[in-house]
Design a protein around this motif. Structure first.
Motif, short mmCIF file in Angstrom:
data_model
loop_
_atom_site.label_atom_id
_atom_site.label_comp_id
_atom_site.label_asym_id
_atom_site.label_seq_id
_atom_site.Cartn_x
_atom_site.Cartn_y
_atom_site.Cartn_z
N LEU A 1 2.00 27.75 -3.11
CA LEU A 1 1.55 26.82 -2.09
C LEU A 1 2.71 26.30 -1.25
N THR A 2 3.81 25.96 -1.90
CA THR A 2 4.92 25.37 -1.15
C THR A 2 5.64 26.39 -0.29
N CYS A 3 5.55 27.66 -0.63
CA CYS A 3 6.25 28.69 0.14
C CYS A 3 5.37 29.35 1.19
N SER A 4 4.10 29.01 1.18
CA SER A 4 3.19 29.61 2.15
C SER A 4 3.25 28.84 3.46
N PRO A 5 3.48 29.52 4.59
CA PRO A 5 3.58 28.82 5.87
C PRO A 5 2.33 28.05 6.23
N ARG A 6 1.15 28.52 5.84
CA ARG A 6 -0.07 27.82 6.23
C ARG A 6 -0.22 26.49 5.51
N PHE A 7 0.48 26.29 4.39
CA PHE A 7 0.38 25.04 3.66
C PHE A 7 1.51 24.07 4.02
N LEU A 8 2.40 24.46 4.88
CA LEU A 8 3.53 23.60 5.20
C LEU A 8 3.26 22.69 6.39
N SER A 9 2.11 22.83 7.01
CA SER A 9 1.81 22.00 8.17
C SER A 9 0.57 21.15 7.91
N ASN A 10 0.45 20.07 8.65
CA ASN A 10 -0.72 19.20 8.63
C ASN A 10 -1.05 18.60 7.27
N GLY A 11 -0.10 18.49 6.37
CA GLY A 11 -0.34 17.86 5.09
C GLY A 11 -1.29 18.61 4.18
N THR A 12 -1.48 19.89 4.40
CA THR A 12 -2.45 20.65 3.62
C THR A 12 -2.09 20.70 2.15
N LEU A 13 -0.81 20.78 1.83
CA LEU A 13 -0.40 20.79 0.44
C LEU A 13 -0.84 19.51 -0.25
N TRP A 14 -0.72 18.39 0.45
CA TRP A 14 -1.15 17.11 -0.10
C TRP A 14 -2.66 17.12 -0.31
N CYS A 15 -3.42 17.74 0.57
CA CYS A 15 -4.87 17.84 0.41
C CYS A 15 -5.23 18.68 -0.81
N VAL A 16 -4.55 19.79 -1.00
CA VAL A 16 -4.80 20.65 -2.16
C VAL A 16 -4.50 19.87 -3.43
N PHE A 17 -3.43 19.14 -3.44
CA PHE A 17 -3.08 18.32 -4.60
C PHE A 17 -4.17 17.30 -4.89
N ARG A 18 -4.67 16.62 -3.86
CA ARG A 18 -5.70 15.61 -4.05
C ARG A 18 -7.00 16.23 -4.54
N ILE A 19 -7.36 17.38 -4.00
CA ILE A 19 -8.58 18.07 -4.46
C ILE A 19 -8.46 18.39 -5.94
N ASP A 20 -7.33 18.95 -6.34
CA ASP A 20 -7.11 19.27 -7.75
C ASP A 20 -7.14 18.01 -8.61
N MET A 21 -6.52 16.95 -8.15
CA MET A 21 -6.46 15.70 -8.90
C MET A 21 -7.87 15.10 -9.07
N TYR A 22 -8.65 15.05 -8.00
CA TYR A 22 -10.00 14.50 -8.09
C TYR A 22 -10.90 15.37 -8.96
N ALA A 23 -10.78 16.68 -8.83
CA ALA A 23 -11.58 17.59 -9.64
C ALA A 23 -11.23 17.43 -11.13
N ASP A 24 -9.95 17.28 -11.43
CA ASP A 24 -9.54 17.07 -12.83
C ASP A 24 -10.08 15.75 -13.37
N GLY A 25 -10.09 14.73 -12.54
CA GLY A 25 -10.63 13.43 -12.98
C GLY A 25 -12.10 13.52 -13.31
N THR A 26 -12.87 14.19 -12.47
CA THR A 26 -14.30 14.33 -12.76
C THR A 26 -14.51 15.23 -13.97
N GLN A 27 -13.64 16.21 -14.15
CA GLN A 27 -13.73 17.10 -15.31
C GLN A 27 -13.58 16.30 -16.60
N ASP A 28 -12.68 15.33 -16.62
CA ASP A 28 -12.50 14.48 -17.81
C ASP A 28 -13.80 13.75 -18.16
N LEU A 29 -14.45 13.19 -17.15
CA LEU A 29 -15.71 12.48 -17.36
C LEU A 29 -16.79 13.45 -17.84
#
Length: 172
Positions: A24-52
């Protein structure tokens, strides 16, 4: 230095996490517009719901007293820990979805977690108006609406027969 491959499950997971991050960090499409941060948040929220969800998924396989206690704990944590966080995320974000302005895996996971908790305690969302609106909005997406209809591929909660078969097959 990269970690070495191993047959150990934990080392493989660490490698997969590292490779995912590295990719993700080396891919040019993820280095703009905060997309890496969005992917991180999606994973984090999905993991939280998975726990529940895991608290509810495992409950039918416990002894009757433990099952009731486990489900009660899941509902309590949903109301006191998980749902307030997601309510705040929706309020702060101000969009129809958890991350960005389009449907993501985190949205689907949250909808499924809400539905699972509602199967245990129907009025669980009474104190969470944004989650109620979220559930309605996501449930009305045509493909999701079709999936949630009776007779669809969505599986009902495990009944006694299913639990007995699983216990027999897995010998526990």
């Amino acid at each position: 230095m990269f970690p070495s491959y191993s047959l150990s499950f934990s080392e493989c997971c660490q490698i997969l996490c590292f490779l995912s991050w590295f990719g993700l960090t080396c891919s040019p499409r993820f280095l703009s517009n905060g997309t890496l941060w969005c992917v991180f948040r999606i994973d984090m929220y999905a993991d939280g719901t998975q726990d529940l969800m895991m608290m509810i998924i495992g409950a039918p396989f416990k002894a009757p007293q433990e099952k009731e206690e486990s489900l009660a704990l899941a509902v309590k944590r949903a109301k006191n820990r998980y749902f307030p966080v997601f309510e705040k995320i929706l309020k702060d974000h101000g969009e129809a979805f958890l991350v960005g302005n389009q449907l993501s895996w985190a949205d689907i996971q949250l909808l499924e977690a809400i539905l699972m908790v509602e199967e245990v305690s129907a009025p669980v969302l009474s104190d969470f108006p944004l989650l109620q609106a979220f559930k309605t909005r996501i449930s009305n997406i045509p493909t999701i609406k079709k999936f949630l209809q009776p007779g669809s591929q969505r599986k009902p909660p495990p009944d006694g027969h299913y639990v007995d078969v699983v216990r027999t097959v897995l010998k526990f």
